[in-house]
Design a protein around this motif. Structure first.
Motif, short mmCIF file in Angstrom:
data_model
loop_
_atom_site.label_atom_id
_atom_site.label_comp_id
_atom_site.label_asym_id
_atom_site.label_seq_id
_atom_site.Cartn_x
_atom_site.Cartn_y
_atom_site.Cartn_z
N ASP A 132 13.03 4.13 9.34
CA ASP A 132 12.23 3.40 8.35
C ASP A 132 12.98 2.25 7.70
OD1 ASP A 132 10.14 5.23 8.75
OD2 ASP A 132 10.97 6.61 7.27
N TYR A 178 11.89 -1.86 4.61
CA TYR A 178 11.70 -0.41 4.50
C TYR A 178 10.22 -0.09 4.65
CZ TYR A 178 11.82 4.36 2.72
OH TYR A 178 11.69 5.72 2.59
N ASP A 179 9.92 0.83 5.57
CA ASP A 179 8.54 1.25 5.82
C ASP A 179 8.34 2.66 5.28
OD1 ASP A 179 7.75 -1.09 7.22
OD2 ASP A 179 8.79 -0.37 9.00
N LEU A 180 7.47 2.77 4.31
CA LEU A 180 7.07 4.07 3.78
C LEU A 180 5.80 4.47 4.52
CD1 LEU A 180 8.00 6.14 1.68
CD2 LEU A 180 6.50 5.03 0.02
#
Length: 323
Positions: free
Chosen positions: A243, A267-269
């Motif tokens: 992520d 950043y990938d949530l």
């Protein structure tokens, strides 16, 4: 193609690669080659540093509304309204994209034709077509009634290399124009080396520029460099997790004594369908973009912010995309 941009030519954003667009799982950048001795095509010199730049936010200000409408399996249109921007006045843009049915790879179809017309009369157009190993790209751009850019690129895509020839803004009457030769070769499964030679002819002046490029991919990191006599670009990507990706970019113009260092992250949530991009640079700019996918609707909400504590300036933008 950094040197082409420095010469005043325009490279429009890449077109959609599918027809029609379909959800798919993005490939992991930190995934090592399946076999150490398997050498594949490295791409081209023009997009050598593109992956690192895409990781960094591109802030905007004001209000932006984008509506995408698919009219058929191959044709779609877009409407963009931007208001309250300090960079450019309010404007409306209409775009159209056609993606053909000739399948090049699992996610690529040809031909691709794109056009974008703004309310001030400016036009940007692009055509991409491929036959076998040969790929043709044509770009045009006008500023109201004046032609600004007209360039064509012919690529030969080999199994482990890409060779390109670009001709930009040729004018036989004034004997001016830009010619660019590029070559990028996969030396190993992880290392790629390339070179770019730019020739530019202007009234009473001729210019030639040589640039060298390299790309090395580790298991969870990637280093990219493009160094020329007039411009340097060095990038480093570190995939800390599935992520989180950290990015560092250095750009310099040695002859003018100017340089800028940017350090950012992406950043990938995934569970919340939220993506964060942030960056801080040596010019004291701090910027961030937050994108929220509004499932189950085909819509995305975007928030953008930029602040410079030294110049005491700040910009904020909000965008909404549907379709």
């Amino acid at each position: 193609m950094g040197q082409m941009q420095a010469a005043g030519l325009y490279s429009p954003p890449p077109p959609p690669q599918t027809a029609p667009p379909a959800p798919s799982s993005p490939a992991k950048d930190d995934e090592p080659p399946a076999k150490e001795d398997k050498i594949e095509n490295p791409g081209d010199m023009e997009t050598l540093t593109k992956r690192a730049k895409d990781m960094l936010p591109q802030p905007f200000d004001g209000c932006k509304l984008v509506l995408n409408k698919g009219l058929s399996q191959f044709f779609q249109t877009s409407h963009t309204i931007q208001l309250g921007s300090n960079i450019q006045p309010a404007q409306y843009q209409f775009g159209a994209t056609y993606v053909g049915s000739s399948q090049i790879s699992d996610r690529e179809y040809r031909p691709v034709m794109m056009g974008d017309m703004s309310s001030n009369g400016s036009l940007v157009g692009m055509l991409i077509h491929q036959y076998g190993n040969w790929r043709l790209k044509c770009n045009v751009q006008t500023d109201k009634s004046k032609w600004v850019v007209y360039q064509s690129t012919l690529d030969y895509i080999g199994s482990d290399y890409t060779a390109s020839l670009t001709l930009g803004n040729p004018n036989l009457f004034q004997n001016t124009g830009v010619l660019v030769l590029q070559y990028l070769q996969s030396v190993t499964a992880r290392l790629s080396l390339g070179a770019e030679v730019l020739f530019q002819k202007m009234p009473g002046m001729e210019l030639s520029v040589l640039s060298l490029g390299a790309n090395y991919r580790g298991i969870d990191w990637e280093a990219i460099g493009k160094i020329g006599m007039h411009q340097w670009s060095l990038c480093y990507l570190h995939h800390a997790s599935d992520d989180l990706t950290l990015v560092a970019e250095f750009e310099g113009v040695p002859m003018q004594g100017e340089s800028i260092l940017s350090v950012g992250y992406k950043y990938d949530l995934r569970k919340a369908n939220v993506s964060f991009k942030g960056v801080v640079d040596t010019q004291w700019n701090v910027s961030c973009i937050v994108e929220k996918r509004l499932d189950p609707l085909p819509a995305t909400l975007t928030l953008s912010g930029l602040i410079n504590h030294v110049s005491d300036k700040a910009r904020f933008g909000i965008g909404f995309s549907l379709g």
